[in-house]
Structures are given as structure tokens and as C-alpha cells.
Design a protein around this motif. Structure first.
Motif: not given
Length: 253
Positions: A17-19, A81-85
Motif C-alpha cells: 500500500v503506497l500513500h 503481491f497486489s498493489l494499492v496506491g
């Protein structure tokens, strides 16, 4: 590698998870208690210049964020992995997917900056640049990006949080990173993508996502989050959790 992160959950499906520009690794705190830790393992990472890495030097580029995220995954022995941004992090997850396409299961882009950046007129660009040093400018940007409808106390808190958790020089440098970067030619469009935008976000709108994400990714879908602006993790945390996890469990599970 010096890298600050924290983990929520221990499930089999890992998501990095990227902010965003005004956040840090703890910007998602309002939604963290409601994440399904049995199904998912969420890793929340700070960029150089943010949070516990506020004094870590770096180039403050999208490529640097992407390479640091991949290095974190390597250090934790996570191959897939999956990515949330969110916002600027939405651009960063696209970059990770171009650098390591076989490692990425799916992408969730929340009020994201598209991979082609955002072009602003000169007065707006100057205003954004000044936000690195001027608290009142930060408040004005946050207020506008959430539809000028939220309490002044929250807007002030969000601006203060940003100032306290990001190095001013790094914050200023990251503006160019997300506004001026363009790696759209590198997009393959092979991954499943969920794009989430708030109905009150005046800039990162459904129309912009239709011209960018939905055109570049044949497997992309768009959802408009009601009663949210640019910060749904603060404004509608439960709806954001539901949107993220229903997609990851269904499309990419």
C-alpha cells in the motif's frame, strides 16, 4: 536497505500500500482496523522523506518509490503481491507493474495520478509549489480536493499531519515526480485494475480515469465512492475497505 513500513494482517494475499503526497504510511489508519487480516496481508510503506524515513536522502522520484517497494518485497521474501496506491501512490503502483509485471497480481488505484502526470497552468503550479512551505496553501489544496465540504478542523488537521510527517524539501520535490512524470508508453495493460474516485474530487475525476486508466487497461473497472473527495481513507473508510477487498478477493483472488 533502509525502509520503514508496518504490516496489518497475516493472510495469504499480500498487498503493498503506497500513500499520497499529503500522507505517509499511517495515512490509512482510519481504515486499518476493518481490514480482513485473515485473507490479506497489507504492507504500508513510507517513501524517502516521509514518516520514519523523513531524513532518508533520495531522488524523490516515482522510479525510486517503485524500486524501494520492490526492494521491500524482496527483503520480506514476497514474490507476488497486489498493489494499492492513493494519489501519487497510484502512479507509483503503475510503475511497479511495468518494472515487475510477473510479480503483480492486481492494482487498486485510489484517486490516482495517472501515469502520464497532470499538467497545470502556471498560477496553479506555483500555488502547489508553495505548499511545501506554506501551511495555508496546504489547507486550501486539501479543502478544494475534498469539495470544500468538510469541517475546517479536519482540513487543518490534515494539513498539520502532512507538515509533521514529510520533509519540506522532499515534499516539494515529489510534486515534480507525480505531476511531470510520464511513462505511459511502458504500460502493457495486462493486469486487472480497480480505479476508485470520490464523487467530490474536482481533479481526479471519473472523466480523467476514463481517458487514462480505462483506455490503457482493458481489464480496468471504475467505481465512484459516494460522499468522498480525494481522501476516502479519511472520509469513507469502510466503503474504501469494502471496495478494495471485494475486488482483490474476486478479480485477483
Amino acid at each position: 536497505m533502509s525502509n520503514s513500513f508496518h504490516c496489518v494482517g497475516n493472510g495469504p494475499h499480500t498487498a503493498l500500500v503506497l500513500h499520497g503526497w499529503f500522507g505517509d504510511a499511517h495515512a490509512f489508519a482510519p481504515m486499518e482496523p476493518w481490514l480482513n487480516g485473515n485473507a490479506f496481508r497489507y504492507l504500508f510503506m513510507n517513501y524517502r522523506g516521509y514518516g520514519d524515513r523523513m531524513h532518508t536522502p533520495g531522488a524523490c522520484t516515482i522510479d525510486e518509490i517503485a524500486h524501494d517497494a520492490l526492494a521491500l518485497a524482496d527483503a520480506l521474501d514476497i514474490h507476488r503481491f497486489s498493489l494499492v496506491g492513493h494519489s501519487m501512490g497510484g502512479m507509483a503502483i503503475e510503475r511497479i507493474a511495468t518494472l515487475a509485471p510477473d510479480r503483480v497480481r492486481a492494482l487498486v488505484a485510489v484517486a490516482p495520478v495517472p501515469c502520464g502526470g497532470v499538467r497545470y497552468d502556471a498560477p496553479t503550479r506555483q500555488f502547489l509549489e508553495a505548499a511545501a512551505r506554506e501551511p495555508e496553501y496546504r489547507k486550501a489544496i486539501i479543502d478544494r480536493s475534498t469539495g470544500m465540504r468538510l469541517p475546517d478542523t479536519w482540513v487543518a488537521w490534515k494539513a498539520d499531519y502532512s507538515a509533521a510527517h514529510a520533509c519540506p524539501d522532499a515534499f516539494g520535490a515529489y510534486l515534480s515526480a507525480w505531476a511531470d512524470t510520464d511513462f505511459s508508453d511502458a504500460i502493457t495493460g495486462t493486469h486487472p485494475v480497480k480505479v476508485l474516485v470520490g464523487e467530490h474530487d474536482p481533479t481526479f475525476t471519473a472523466a480523467l480515469m476514463t481517458r487514462t486508466y480505462l483506455r490503457r487497461y482493458p481489464r480496468a473497472s471504475l467505481e465512484i465512492l459516494k460522499n468522498a473527495g480525494h481522501y476516502p481513507m479519511n472520509e469513507t473508510p469502510l466503503a474504501l475497505v469494502s471496495a478494495i477487498e471485494s475486488f482483490l478477493a474476486g478479480e485477483a483472488g
